[in-house]
Design an enzyme around this catalytic site. Structure first.
Site, PDB file in Angstrom:
ATOM      1  CD  GLU A 227      -3.037  -1.038   0.354  1.00  0.00           C
ATOM      2  OE1 GLU A 227      -3.320   0.100  -0.072  1.00  0.00           O
ATOM      3  OE2 GLU A 227      -3.664  -2.054   0.029  1.00  0.00           O
ATOM      4  CB  CYS A 261      -1.353   7.511   1.299  1.00  0.00           C
ATOM      5  SG  CYS A 261      -2.958   6.869   1.802  1.00  0.00           S
TER       6      CYS A 261
HETATM    7  P1  NAD Z   1       8.329   4.639   4.877  1.00  0.00           P
HETATM    8  O1  NAD Z   1       8.325   3.790   3.645  1.00  0.00           O
HETATM    9  O2  NAD Z   1       9.507   5.488   5.120  1.00  0.00           O
HETATM   10  O3  NAD Z   1       8.181   3.715   6.191  1.00  0.00           O
HETATM   11  C1  NAD Z   1       7.111   2.825   6.392  1.00  0.00           C
HETATM   12  C2  NAD Z   1       7.528   1.715   7.334  1.00  0.00           C
HETATM   13  O4  NAD Z   1       8.586   1.000   6.715  1.00  0.00           O
HETATM   14  C3  NAD Z   1       8.050   2.154   8.703  1.00  0.00           C
HETATM   15  O5  NAD Z   1       7.488   1.318   9.699  1.00  0.00           O
HETATM   16  C4  NAD Z   1       9.539   1.925   8.615  1.00  0.00           C
HETATM   17  O6  NAD Z   1      10.117   1.544   9.836  1.00  0.00           O
HETATM   18  C5  NAD Z   1       9.630   0.774   7.640  1.00  0.00           C
HETATM   19  N1  NAD Z   1      10.899   0.712   6.910  1.00  0.00           N
HETATM   20  C6  NAD Z   1      11.780   1.709   6.668  1.00  0.00           C
HETATM   21  N2  NAD Z   1      12.833   1.255   5.966  1.00  0.00           N
HETATM   22  C7  NAD Z   1      12.634  -0.066   5.778  1.00  0.00           C
HETATM   23  C8  NAD Z   1      13.367  -1.097   5.120  1.00  0.00           C
HETATM   24  N3  NAD Z   1      14.529  -0.859   4.523  1.00  0.00           N
HETATM   25  N4  NAD Z   1      12.840  -2.339   5.100  1.00  0.00           N
HETATM   26  C9  NAD Z   1      11.660  -2.599   5.689  1.00  0.00           C
HETATM   27  N5  NAD Z   1      10.914  -1.668   6.315  1.00  0.00           N
HETATM   28  C10 NAD Z   1      11.384  -0.413   6.354  1.00  0.00           C
HETATM   29  O7  NAD Z   1       6.975   5.472   4.832  1.00  0.00           O
HETATM   30  P2  NAD Z   1       6.487   6.594   5.840  1.00  0.00           P
HETATM   31  O8  NAD Z   1       7.348   7.802   5.695  1.00  0.00           O
HETATM   32  O9  NAD Z   1       6.281   6.029   7.187  1.00  0.00           O
HETATM   33  O10 NAD Z   1       5.028   6.915   5.238  1.00  0.00           O
HETATM   34  C11 NAD Z   1       4.832   7.761   4.158  1.00  0.00           C
HETATM   35  C12 NAD Z   1       4.611   6.995   2.863  1.00  0.00           C
HETATM   36  O11 NAD Z   1       3.600   6.013   3.041  1.00  0.00           O
HETATM   37  C13 NAD Z   1       4.108   7.892   1.742  1.00  0.00           C
HETATM   38  O12 NAD Z   1       4.724   7.514   0.539  1.00  0.00           O
HETATM   39  C14 NAD Z   1       2.617   7.600   1.694  1.00  0.00           C
HETATM   40  O13 NAD Z   1       2.001   7.867   0.463  1.00  0.00           O
HETATM   41  C15 NAD Z   1       2.599   6.146   2.024  1.00  0.00           C
HETATM   42  N6  NAD Z   1       1.306   5.754   2.586  1.00  0.00           N
HETATM   43  C16 NAD Z   1       0.507   4.919   1.868  1.00  0.00           C
HETATM   44  C17 NAD Z   1      -0.735   4.567   2.367  1.00  0.00           C
HETATM   45  C18 NAD Z   1      -1.650   3.644   1.620  1.00  0.00           C
HETATM   46  O14 NAD Z   1      -2.596   3.145   2.227  1.00  0.00           O
HETATM   47  N7  NAD Z   1      -1.431   3.384   0.339  1.00  0.00           N
HETATM   48  C19 NAD Z   1      -1.145   5.049   3.605  1.00  0.00           C
HETATM   49  C20 NAD Z   1      -0.300   5.887   4.309  1.00  0.00           C
HETATM   50  C21 NAD Z   1       0.935   6.227   3.800  1.00  0.00           C
END
Ligand code: NAD
Length: 495
Positions: A227, A261
């Site tokens: 997502e 998002c």
């Molecule tokens: P992010 O990708 O930086 O982090 C998300 C999660 O991934 C965190 O829990 C983090 O600890 C983990 N993570 C970080 N690096 C990782 C790695 N190398 N391997 C595995 N896990 C890792 O995202 P964010 O900054 O927390 O959220 C913002 C993003 O999420 C935006 O792009 C937004 O559009 C998207 N988003 C999507 C939805 C949806 O439902 N489609 C909803 C909310 C946010």
């Protein structure tokens, strides 16, 4: 204001890979003992989740607000808490029916036999949570997974340490480790988590991190639902009336200070509309938030790094010739101290500017001139498929063209965001904005194996007839076999 350093906060978590593997082993062993939890068990879990959220509403609102610096309490109540209750209510209402076996027809050649689909729990579902709606984006996949009879392991975001710790405490007090395990910590924990041999992994986060997650999951061929985000366009068609469309776009762009998002990312409209649109957006923002600094109803940007990233998008656009209009009249230093960015409309933009290249995830709204519907559709299709698309028009033919000729995870027409709240609409992206979908019945199916089963009949007259019919497919083949193949072709419409 409390300044959170996510790395420092995450360092407090002492979880090692072996701890995560042990937690997974506990859940797998429990699932082996109870591979098909009855509805009564699933229902009780969903009710416990609802009740623990209910008991901690204020704690949840306060913790998330502390993590953000300031997060509107009403936004948390509405977008995190009420949304979670709605998902639970939907599962409670329909889950038992979704569990039921579905009878399917059998082909004529297998006459006498029967077929069905059995929705079966997968086992252990992993959930990786971002920071922007930290309750809902943990709870919503948990609800689907629990309704479908799975146990769940959740990795919270390091950007919301207060809420993550609270959520862990709430879950630990409510569920056994066999049912729910919550991991807190930073990227190191997230990396170890994404490499676990789950039966399904749902990741919510950025497209760039999703590539690491998908690679880690591929090691164990763990099926993933991704997502993600992207640049969700607003198409303002030539016939749209500016005054009618402003409130919807302003809400989508300013709720959670644009850190959503599916927030509108940029707008496309004919040049002749841009000035009126920009004026009206600024006016509306100032009506909604008479001040941005010190306003408890306006959410702060989550962290210094994100604040700096948003400022650099503006600087880059300005250096390349864009015009920037900031709503309100607040003191800049005070805004920076509170990490608050008022709605900012950016006009005169082009594709060389970073603001038109990266997902913004903040209250900046670039507006690009795009004269005709062909131009607008062409622009969207030439760029990465977004998570959401918003179209403003009164014309049915324009709607159909945009709906059928563009790709996006989901669409709201003449509004923003609300397709996400409809319990009968699956939620997910397409291409770089995501893979798979969940919520409601779709969520139940995502977290189930929809097992196809064929039951041969074991006796009686029907078996005898069927045996005669099917004799031809058993070697040695003869004329009867050829006749049977001919008949089968005829049945398939081949003359
Ligand atoms: P992010 O990708 O930086 O982090 C998300 C999660 O991934 C965190 O829990 C983090 O600890 C983990 N993570 C970080 N690096 C990782 C790695 N190398 N391997 C595995 N896990 C890792 O995202 P964010 O900054 O927390 O959220 C913002 C993003 O999420 C935006 O792009 C937004 O559009 C998207 N988003 C999507 C939805 C949806 O439902 N489609 C909803 C909310 C946010």
């Amino acid at each position: 204001m409390v300044r959170i350093n996510p790395e420092k906060a995450a360092a407090k978590s002492k979880l090692k890979t072996s701890d995560l593997q042990a937690a997974l082993a506990v859940q797998k062993a429990a699932f082996k003992r109870t591979p098909y939890p009855a509805w009564s068990i699933r229902k009780a879990r969903l009710e416990k989740l609802r009740d623990v959220i209910r008991a901690h509403e204020d704690d949840i609102k306060n913790a998330i607000s502390e993590d953000f610096g300031n997060r509107s309490l009403l936004e948390t109540d509405f977008a995190d808490i009420v949304s979670s209750y709605n998902e639970i209510a939907d599962q409670l209402k329909h889950g038992e029916k979704w569990m039921s076996r579905r009878k399917k027809k059998v082909e004529l050649a297998q006459m006498g036999a029967s077929a069905e689909i059995i929705p079966q729990p997968l086992g252990v579902v992993g959930v990786i949570v971002p920071w922007n709606y930290p309750l809902f984006l943990a709870a919503s996949p948990m609800i689907g997974a629990m309704g479908a009879g799975n146990s769940v392991m959740v990795k919270m975001s390091e950007y919301t340490p207060k809420f993550s710790a609270l959520f862990k405490k709430m879950m630990d007090e409510t569920f056994s480790p066999e049912e729910v395990f919550v991991a807190t910590g930073g990227v190191d924990v997230a990396q170890a988590f994404s490499g676990l041999a789950f039966d399904h992994l749902l990741f919510t986060g950025s497209t760039s991190v999703a590539k690491h997650v998908a690679k880690a999951a591929a090691e164990n061929l763990v099926p993933c639902t991704l997502e993600l985000g992207g640049k969700s366009p607003v198409i303002v068609a030539g016939d749209a009336n500016i005054d009618d469309i402003i409130p919807q776009i302003a809400l989508g762009k300013m709720m959670n200070a644009g850190q959503t998002c599916i927030a509108p990312d940029y707008a496309l409209m004919p040049q002749a509309k841009i000035n009126a649109f920009s004026d009206a957006m600024i006016k509306r923002a100032e009506e909604m938030y008479p001040t941005f600094a010190g306003n408890e109803q306006y959410t702060s940007v989550i962290a210094d790094a994100h604040y700096a990233r948003l400022q650099s998008l503006l600087e880059d656009a300005e250096n390349k010739g864009a015009t920037i209009r900031v709503a309100g009249n607040d003191d800049k230093q005070q805004l920076a101290k509170e990490r608050r960015i008022p709605l900012t409309v950016v006009t005169g933009v082009n594709e060389d500017m970073k603001i038109m290249q990266e997902e913004i995830f903040g209250p900046l709204l670039p507006v690009m001139a795009s004269e005709t519907l062909d131009d607008q559709i062409g622009y969207v299709q030439d760029h990465a498929r977004p998570l959401a698309l918003y179209l403003f028009t009164k014309d049915a033919a324009t709607k159909d063209r945009v709906l059928l000729e563009t790709h996006a995870g989901g669409v709201s027409t003449n509004d923003t965001m609300w397709h996400i709240s409809q319990s009968e609409l699956p939620f997910g992206g397409v291409g770089p904005s995501g893979m798979g979908a969940y919520q409601g019945e779709k969520g139940f199916e995502t977290f189930s194996h929809m097992k196809s089963v064929f039951h041969q009949s074991t006796g009686g007259i029907r078996h005898a007839i069927k045996g005669k019919l099917m004799a031809g497919i058993h070697a040695p083949y003869d004329e009867g076999s050829e006749k049977m193949v001919k008949m089968a072709k005829k049945q398939a419409g081949i003359k």
